[in-house]
Design a protein around this motif. Structure first.
Motif, PDB file in Angstrom:
ATOM      1  N   MET A 188       6.139 -25.549 -21.390  1.00  0.00           N
ATOM      2  CA  MET A 188       7.570 -25.465 -21.319  1.00  0.00           C
ATOM      3  C   MET A 188       8.124 -26.628 -20.483  1.00  0.00           C
ATOM      4  O   MET A 188       9.185 -27.152 -20.807  1.00  0.00           O
ATOM      5  CB  MET A 188       7.918 -24.124 -20.715  1.00  0.00           C
ATOM      6  CG  MET A 188       9.339 -23.938 -20.640  1.00  0.00           C
ATOM      7  SD  MET A 188       9.600 -22.432 -21.453  1.00  0.00           S
ATOM      8  CE  MET A 188      10.999 -21.963 -21.057  1.00  0.00           C
ATOM      9  N   GLN A 189       7.316 -26.904 -19.411  1.00  0.00           N
ATOM     10  CA  GLN A 189       7.767 -27.977 -18.557  1.00  0.00           C
ATOM     11  C   GLN A 189       7.622 -29.318 -19.281  1.00  0.00           C
ATOM     12  O   GLN A 189       8.438 -30.218 -19.109  1.00  0.00           O
ATOM     13  CB  GLN A 189       6.940 -27.992 -17.277  1.00  0.00           C
ATOM     14  CG  GLN A 189       7.727 -28.564 -16.152  1.00  0.00           C
ATOM     15  CD  GLN A 189       7.040 -28.306 -14.829  1.00  0.00           C
ATOM     16  OE1 GLN A 189       5.893 -27.891 -14.774  1.00  0.00           O
ATOM     17  NE2 GLN A 189       7.747 -28.518 -13.783  1.00  0.00           N
ATOM     18  N   ALA A 190       6.624 -29.442 -20.109  1.00  0.00           N
ATOM     19  CA  ALA A 190       6.415 -30.661 -20.878  1.00  0.00           C
ATOM     20  C   ALA A 190       7.543 -30.845 -21.894  1.00  0.00           C
ATOM     21  O   ALA A 190       8.039 -31.958 -22.100  1.00  0.00           O
ATOM     22  CB  ALA A 190       5.068 -30.606 -21.598  1.00  0.00           C
ATOM     23  N   GLN A 191       7.961 -29.745 -22.495  1.00  0.00           N
ATOM     24  CA  GLN A 191       9.074 -29.825 -23.448  1.00  0.00           C
ATOM     25  C   GLN A 191      10.344 -30.240 -22.732  1.00  0.00           C
ATOM     26  O   GLN A 191      11.112 -31.063 -23.222  1.00  0.00           O
ATOM     27  CB  GLN A 191       9.287 -28.469 -24.130  1.00  0.00           C
ATOM     28  CG  GLN A 191       8.265 -28.138 -25.155  1.00  0.00           C
ATOM     29  CD  GLN A 191       8.535 -26.762 -25.760  1.00  0.00           C
ATOM     30  OE1 GLN A 191       9.271 -25.942 -25.205  1.00  0.00           O
ATOM     31  NE2 GLN A 191       7.925 -26.507 -26.901  1.00  0.00           N
ATOM     32  N   LEU A 192      10.577 -29.635 -21.587  1.00  0.00           N
ATOM     33  CA  LEU A 192      11.783 -29.962 -20.818  1.00  0.00           C
ATOM     34  C   LEU A 192      11.731 -31.427 -20.364  1.00  0.00           C
ATOM     35  O   LEU A 192      12.733 -32.143 -20.421  1.00  0.00           O
ATOM     36  CB  LEU A 192      11.890 -29.010 -19.624  1.00  0.00           C
ATOM     37  CG  LEU A 192      13.174 -29.101 -18.818  1.00  0.00           C
ATOM     38  CD1 LEU A 192      14.381 -28.803 -19.699  1.00  0.00           C
ATOM     39  CD2 LEU A 192      13.132 -28.119 -17.657  1.00  0.00           C
ATOM     40  N   GLY A 193      10.566 -31.872 -19.947  1.00  0.00           N
ATOM     41  CA  GLY A 193      10.413 -33.276 -19.532  1.00  0.00           C
ATOM     42  C   GLY A 193      10.652 -34.216 -20.698  1.00  0.00           C
ATOM     43  O   GLY A 193      11.259 -35.287 -20.567  1.00  0.00           O
ATOM     44  N   ASN A 217      14.063 -38.003 -23.613  1.00  0.00           N
ATOM     45  CA  ASN A 217      14.805 -38.346 -24.839  1.00  0.00           C
ATOM     46  C   ASN A 217      16.302 -38.497 -24.558  1.00  0.00           C
ATOM     47  O   ASN A 217      16.948 -39.404 -25.076  1.00  0.00           O
ATOM     48  CB  ASN A 217      14.571 -37.294 -25.924  1.00  0.00           C
ATOM     49  CG  ASN A 217      13.200 -37.410 -26.560  1.00  0.00           C
ATOM     50  OD1 ASN A 217      12.570 -38.460 -26.481  1.00  0.00           O
ATOM     51  ND2 ASN A 217      12.743 -36.328 -27.179  1.00  0.00           N
ATOM     52  N   LEU A 218      16.834 -37.587 -23.744  1.00  0.00           N
ATOM     53  CA  LEU A 218      18.263 -37.693 -23.396  1.00  0.00           C
ATOM     54  C   LEU A 218      18.531 -38.955 -22.590  1.00  0.00           C
ATOM     55  O   LEU A 218      19.533 -39.639 -22.795  1.00  0.00           O
ATOM     56  CB  LEU A 218      18.712 -36.450 -22.612  1.00  0.00           C
ATOM     57  CG  LEU A 218      18.901 -35.186 -23.430  1.00  0.00           C
ATOM     58  CD1 LEU A 218      19.212 -34.001 -22.503  1.00  0.00           C
ATOM     59  CD2 LEU A 218      20.007 -35.359 -24.436  1.00  0.00           C
ATOM     60  N   GLY A 219      17.654 -39.296 -21.693  1.00  0.00           N
ATOM     61  CA  GLY A 219      17.814 -40.528 -20.913  1.00  0.00           C
ATOM     62  C   GLY A 219      17.766 -41.757 -21.809  1.00  0.00           C
ATOM     63  O   GLY A 219      18.524 -42.728 -21.631  1.00  0.00           O
ATOM     64  N   LYS A 220      16.805 -41.728 -22.777  1.00  0.00           N
ATOM     65  CA  LYS A 220      16.676 -42.853 -23.712  1.00  0.00           C
ATOM     66  C   LYS A 220      17.939 -42.978 -24.581  1.00  0.00           C
ATOM     67  O   LYS A 220      18.437 -44.072 -24.812  1.00  0.00           O
ATOM     68  CB  LYS A 220      15.442 -42.656 -24.579  1.00  0.00           C
ATOM     69  CG  LYS A 220      15.109 -43.856 -25.419  1.00  0.00           C
ATOM     70  CD  LYS A 220      13.827 -43.645 -26.192  1.00  0.00           C
ATOM     71  CE  LYS A 220      13.583 -44.859 -27.053  1.00  0.00           C
ATOM     72  NZ  LYS A 220      12.494 -44.700 -27.959  1.00  0.00           N
ATOM     73  N   ARG A 221      18.409 -41.835 -25.037  1.00  0.00           N
ATOM     74  CA  ARG A 221      19.638 -41.847 -25.865  1.00  0.00           C
ATOM     75  C   ARG A 221      20.822 -42.380 -25.057  1.00  0.00           C
ATOM     76  O   ARG A 221      21.648 -43.130 -25.574  1.00  0.00           O
ATOM     77  CB  ARG A 221      19.945 -40.452 -26.394  1.00  0.00           C
ATOM     78  CG  ARG A 221      19.075 -40.048 -27.529  1.00  0.00           C
ATOM     79  CD  ARG A 221      19.499 -38.699 -28.045  1.00  0.00           C
ATOM     80  NE  ARG A 221      18.635 -38.259 -29.131  1.00  0.00           N
ATOM     81  CZ  ARG A 221      18.690 -37.078 -29.676  1.00  0.00           C
ATOM     82  NH1 ARG A 221      19.550 -36.184 -29.234  1.00  0.00           N
ATOM     83  NH2 ARG A 221      17.895 -36.762 -30.667  1.00  0.00           N
ATOM     84  N   GLN A 222      20.909 -41.987 -23.814  1.00  0.00           N
ATOM     85  CA  GLN A 222      22.018 -42.450 -22.973  1.00  0.00           C
ATOM     86  C   GLN A 222      21.921 -43.959 -22.761  1.00  0.00           C
ATOM     87  O   GLN A 222      22.920 -44.671 -22.814  1.00  0.00           O
ATOM     88  CB  GLN A 222      22.023 -41.728 -21.626  1.00  0.00           C
ATOM     89  CG  GLN A 222      23.229 -42.108 -20.790  1.00  0.00           C
ATOM     90  CD  GLN A 222      23.284 -41.334 -19.483  1.00  0.00           C
ATOM     91  OE1 GLN A 222      22.454 -40.484 -19.208  1.00  0.00           O
ATOM     92  NE2 GLN A 222      24.295 -41.643 -18.705  1.00  0.00           N
TER      93      GLN A 222
END
Length: 133
Positions: free
Chosen positions: A1-6, A11-16
Motif C-alpha cells: 500500500m505504501q509502495a502504491q502511495l509512493g 507520478n503526481l510530482g512528475k506530472r506537476q
C-alpha cells in the motif's frame, strides 16, 4: 500500500513538473506571438501614417495647371474689354480733334453759374417756407 502511495506521489510530482515545463513553454510562445503582433501593428501604423502624410501634401502640379487655366480665362475675358477701351479712346480723341477741346475757364464759369443758381433756389425755398411770428 505504501509502495502504491509512493508511486502515486512520484507520478503526481512528475506530472506537476511536466505541467510546469509545458506552462513555461506555452507562456514563452504566447510572449513571442504577442511581441510579433506588437511589431507588426507598429509597422502597419507607421506605413499608414506615411501614406496619410503623402495624400495630405498639396498637389502642386494640379494647382499649377488650374492657375494657368484661370489666367488664360482671365486673359480671354480681358482682351475684348481692352480693345473696346482702346477703340473708345481713339474715337474720343478723333472727336476732340474734329470739334476742338473745350476751354477750362468756360467749364468753370458754367459750373459756377449752376452752383449760384442752385444756392439762390435753396434760399428762396427756405424764405417761402418760413412762417411769420
Amino acid at each position: 500500500m505504501q509502495a502504491q502511495l509512493g508511486e502515486r506521489v512520484t507520478n503526481l510530482g512528475k506530472r506537476q513538473t511536466d505541467l510546469e515545463s509545458e506552462m513555461r513553454s506555452g507562456f514563452k510562445k504566447m510572449e513571442t506571438a504577442l511581441g510579433g503582433l506588437a511589431n507588426e501593428t507598429r509597422n502597419s501604423i507607421s506605413a499608414l501614417s506615411t501614406t496619410i502624410a503623402e495624400t495630405n501634401k498639396p498637389q502642386w502640379q494640379a494647382l499649377g495647371v488650374a492657375l494657368t487655366f484661370c489666367t488664360l480665362l482671365g486673359g480671354l475675358a480681358y482682351w475684348p474689354i481692352n480693345t473696346t477701351t482702346t477703340d473708345l479712346k481713339s474715337a474720343v480723341l478723333d472727336d476732340l480733334r474734329t470739334h476742338g477741346f473745350p476751354s477750362g475757364n468756360g467749364l468753370e464759369a458754367e459750373k459756377g453759374a449752376e452752383d449760384q443758381a442752385r444756392i439762390e433756389n435753396s434760399i428762396n425755398s427756405f424764405q417761402a417756407d418760413q412762417v411769420p411770428r
